[in-house]
Design a protein around this motif. Structure first.
Motif, PDB file in Angstrom:
ATOM      1  N   UNK A   1       0.851  -1.188   0.000  1.00 24.53           N
ATOM      2  CA  UNK A   1       0.000   0.000   0.000  1.00 24.53           C
ATOM      3  C   UNK A   1       0.887   1.239   0.000  1.00 24.53           C
ATOM      4  N   UNK A   2       0.568   2.163  -0.904  1.00 19.91           N
ATOM      5  CA  UNK A   2       1.368   3.368  -1.073  1.00 19.91           C
ATOM      6  C   UNK A   2       0.481   4.602  -1.063  1.00 19.91           C
ATOM      7  N   UNK A   3       0.993   5.685  -0.503  1.00 18.21           N
ATOM      8  CA  UNK A   3       0.339   6.991  -0.565  1.00 18.21           C
ATOM      9  C   UNK A   3       1.024   7.803  -1.655  1.00 18.21           C
ATOM     10  N   UNK A   4       0.228   8.300  -2.590  1.00 20.18           N
ATOM     11  CA  UNK A   4       0.766   8.965  -3.768  1.00 20.18           C
ATOM     12  C   UNK A   4       0.232  10.392  -3.859  1.00 20.18           C
ATOM     13  N   UNK A   5       1.134  11.356  -3.919  1.00 21.64           N
ATOM     14  CA  UNK A   5       0.764  12.759  -4.042  1.00 21.64           C
ATOM     15  C   UNK A   5       0.530  13.073  -5.514  1.00 21.64           C
ATOM     16  N   UNK A   6      -0.643  13.621  -5.818  1.00 16.71           N
ATOM     17  CA  UNK A   6      -0.990  13.913  -7.201  1.00 16.71           C
ATOM     18  C   UNK A   6      -0.425  15.267  -7.632  1.00 16.71           C
ATOM     19  N   UNK A   7      -0.176  15.440  -8.953  1.00 17.93           N
ATOM     20  CA  UNK A   7       0.523  16.638  -9.443  1.00 17.93           C
ATOM     21  C   UNK A   7      -0.120  17.959  -9.047  1.00 17.93           C
ATOM     22  N   UNK A   8      -1.442  18.008  -8.954  1.00 17.24           N
ATOM     23  CA  UNK A   8      -2.109  19.288  -8.717  1.00 17.24           C
ATOM     24  C   UNK A   8      -1.832  19.867  -7.329  1.00 17.24           C
ATOM     25  N   UNK A   9      -1.324  19.036  -6.407  1.00 14.13           N
ATOM     26  CA  UNK A   9      -1.079  19.528  -5.042  1.00 14.13           C
ATOM     27  C   UNK A   9       0.399  19.442  -4.678  1.00 14.13           C
ATOM     28  N   UNK A  10       1.266  19.587  -5.671  1.00 14.67           N
ATOM     29  CA  UNK A  10       2.698  19.485  -5.429  1.00 14.67           C
ATOM     30  C   UNK A  10       3.148  20.462  -4.341  1.00 14.67           C
ATOM     31  N   UNK A  11       2.511  21.625  -4.288  1.00 11.46           N
ATOM     32  CA  UNK A  11       2.916  22.649  -3.323  1.00 11.46           C
ATOM     33  C   UNK A  11       1.874  22.846  -2.217  1.00 11.46           C
ATOM     34  N   UNK A  12       1.106  21.786  -1.908  1.00  4.66           N
ATOM     35  CA  UNK A  12       0.082  21.869  -0.871  1.00  4.66           C
ATOM     36  C   UNK A  12       0.622  21.200   0.393  1.00  4.66           C
ATOM     37  N   UNK A  13       1.053  21.961   1.390  1.00  7.08           N
ATOM     38  CA  UNK A  13       1.682  21.367   2.581  1.00  7.08           C
ATOM     39  C   UNK A  13       0.791  20.364   3.312  1.00  7.08           C
ATOM     40  N   UNK A  14      -0.520  20.621   3.374  1.00  4.69           N
ATOM     41  CA  UNK A  14      -1.396  19.729   4.134  1.00  4.69           C
ATOM     42  C   UNK A  14      -1.438  18.329   3.545  1.00  4.69           C
ATOM     43  N   UNK A  15      -1.364  18.209   2.211  1.00  3.51           N
ATOM     44  CA  UNK A  15      -1.354  16.889   1.578  1.00  3.51           C
ATOM     45  C   UNK A  15      -0.080  16.135   1.947  1.00  3.51           C
ATOM     46  N   UNK A  16       1.038  16.834   1.962  1.00  6.08           N
ATOM     47  CA  UNK A  16       2.309  16.204   2.351  1.00  6.08           C
ATOM     48  C   UNK A  16       2.288  15.828   3.834  1.00  6.08           C
ATOM     49  N   UNK A  17       1.633  16.632   4.666  1.00  5.70           N
ATOM     50  CA  UNK A  17       1.503  16.302   6.091  1.00  5.70           C
ATOM     51  C   UNK A  17       0.746  14.989   6.254  1.00  5.70           C
ATOM     52  N   UNK A  18      -0.336  14.822   5.485  1.00  6.21           N
ATOM     53  CA  UNK A  18      -1.109  13.580   5.573  1.00  6.21           C
ATOM     54  C   UNK A  18      -0.262  12.383   5.137  1.00  6.21           C
ATOM     55  N   UNK A  19       0.452  12.510   4.032  1.00  8.87           N
ATOM     56  CA  UNK A  19       1.282  11.410   3.531  1.00  8.87           C
ATOM     57  C   UNK A  19       2.344  11.032   4.565  1.00  8.87           C
ATOM     58  N   UNK A  20       3.003  12.025   5.144  1.00  5.62           N
ATOM     59  CA  UNK A  20       4.027  11.735   6.149  1.00  5.62           C
ATOM     60  C   UNK A  20       3.418  11.029   7.364  1.00  5.62           C
ATOM     61  N   UNK A  21       2.212  11.450   7.753  1.00  3.15           N
ATOM     62  CA  UNK A  21       1.555  10.837   8.910  1.00  3.15           C
ATOM     63  C   UNK A  21       1.186   9.391   8.643  1.00  3.15           C
ATOM     64  N   UNK A  22       0.526   9.108   7.533  1.00  2.00           N
ATOM     65  CA  UNK A  22       0.053   7.740   7.299  1.00  2.00           C
ATOM     66  C   UNK A  22       1.209   6.786   7.039  1.00  2.00           C
ATOM     67  N   UNK A  23       2.282   7.278   6.433  1.00  2.00           N
ATOM     68  CA  UNK A  23       3.425   6.400   6.191  1.00  2.00           C
ATOM     69  C   UNK A  23       4.185   6.110   7.469  1.00  2.00           C
TER      70      UNK A  23
END
Length: 301
Positions: free
Chosen positions: A266-288
Motif C-alpha cells: 500500500x502506497x500513498x501517492x501525491x498527485x501533481x495538482x497539489x505538489x505545493x500543498x503542505x497539508x497533503x504532504x503532512x497527511x502522507x508523512x503521517x500515514x506512512x
C-alpha cells in the motif's frame, strides 16, 4: 417503501464492522447503551434480529449479514459526502482516494488520531472497491500495487505486502498450522486483476497446487470477500497489517505460520495538482509513519 433512520443504520454498521458495541460507541462518540438502543430500534422497525449479542463479540444473523453487505460501503461514501458539502471555510481540505477495504479495515479507525494532531486539516474521503482511475480533483491516492506502477509525483510506502492465509478461528483451530490441511477447506478468491494469482503466489515453493475456485468462492469486492471469511465460509488470503484489528478482536486468525512477502504494498501517492500543498504532504508523512514500528519505511521517487 420503508424509510430507515440514518442514525440507526450507522449504529448498526459500526457494531457489525467492529463486532463490538463498545468499540462502535467509541467510534461514534456516544455511550454504549445508546448504540444498543439504536440497533434494537432498527431491529424493531425491520421485524428481525440483526445481531446475536454474544460476549465479548456480537455476531451477525443471516439478515444482519444481508443488511451489512448492502450498507457497509454506502455509509463510508455518505460520510465522505457530508464532509465534502459541510461548510468549513476556515479549514484546509485534503481529498483522499482509496479503496473501501483499506478505508474500512485500516484508515477509518486511525483518522481520529490524525484529526487530533491536525485539527486545521479536513479529510475528504473518496472510496470504492477499486481505485484504478483517479479524479482530477484528488490530492492523495492510496493504492495497492507494485512500486513501479504507481500514479502521482511523490510515492511513499505505507506498508508492504505480507500475505497470510486467514480464516474464522474455528477453521484455524481445525487446520492446526498444517499447510496441507489448508487444502481441505474452500479457498476464497479475489478475482480482480492484480489478485487473480494470489493463491498460486502463496503456495510457490511448496508441492501444493490451489484448486480452481467454484463460483461461490469468487469475489470482486474485498468487503464481501472479507465477510465470507468472517462467516466461516473458507480460507482467505489477506495482508497481515491490514487485518491486524480483526486478529486482535478474535474475528479472524492465521491458519498457518507461513508468510509470503512480495514487492507489492500500500502506497500513498501525491498527485501533481497539489505538489505545493503542505497539508497533503503532512497527511502522507503521517500515514506512512503509522506502520514504521513493524514495517520498513520506503520512499520511491
Amino acid at each position: 417503501m420503508t424509510i430507515l433512520n440514518w442514525k440507526l443504520l450507522t449504529a448498526f454498521e459500526a457494531v457489525a464492522r467492529h463486532r463490538n458495541f463498545t468499540r462502535a460507541a467509541r467510534e461514534l462518540n456516544v455511550q454504549q447503551p445508546a448504540v444498543s438502543r439504536r440497533v434494537a430500534e432498527l431491529e424493531s422497525d425491520l421485524g428481525v434480529r440483526l445481531l446475536e449479542r454474544t460476549r465479548p463479540y456480537a455476531a451477525l444473523t443471516r439478515e444482519g449479514e444481508v443488511l451489512y453487505r448492502a450498507i457497509s460501503g454506502s455509509v463510508l461514501q455518505v460520510n465522505s459526502a457530508v464532509e465534502q458539502v459541510r461548510c468549513q471555510p476556515d479549514r484546509n481540505t485534503v481529498t483522499i482516494n482509496t479503496t473501501i477495504g483499506f478505508a474500512s479495515c485500516y484508515l477509518m479507525k486511525r483518522l481520529p488520531a490524525f484529526r487530533a494532531l491536525h485539527p486545521d486539516i479536513s479529510i475528504e474521503l473518496i472510496s470504492r472497491d477499486k481505485n484504478d482511475s483517479y479524479a482530477s480533483d484528488t490530492d492523495v491516492v492510496i493504492v495497492f500495487d507494485h512500486p513501479d506502477k504507481l500514479p502521482g509525483i511523490h510515492k511513499t510506502a505505507i506498508f508492504g505486502e505480507t500475505m497470510v492465509a486467514v480464516a474464522h478461528p474455528k477453521i484455524a483451530a481445525a487446520i492446526k498450522n498444517r499447510l496441507c490441511a489448508v487444502m481441505d477447506h474452500p479457498l476464497l478468491c479475489l478475482t480482480m486483476g492484480i489478485h487473480a494469482d494470489d493463491w498460486r503466489t502463496y503456495f510457490t515453493g511448496t508441492d501444493l497446487e490451489p484448486r480452481t475456485p467454484g463460483p461461490e468462492q469468487k469475489f470482486t469486492s474485498f468487503m464481501v470477500y472479507l465477510q465470507a471469511a468472517l462467516n466461516g465460509e473458507g480460507v482467505m488470503l489477506g495482508w497481515e497489517t491490514l487485518l491486524q484489528d480483526s486478529f486482535d478482536l478474535g474475528q479472524l486468525a492465521p491458519v498457518t505460520d507461513r508468510r509470503v512477502e512480495t514487492q507489492r504494498g500500500y502506497f500513498a501517492c501525491l498527485m501533481p495538482r497539489v505538489e505545493n500543498k503542505p497539508s497533503a504532504k503532512i497527511f502522507i508523512d503521517w500515514i506512512s509513519s503509522l506502520a514504521q514500528a513493524t514495517c520498513e519505511h520506503v520512499e520511491f521517487g
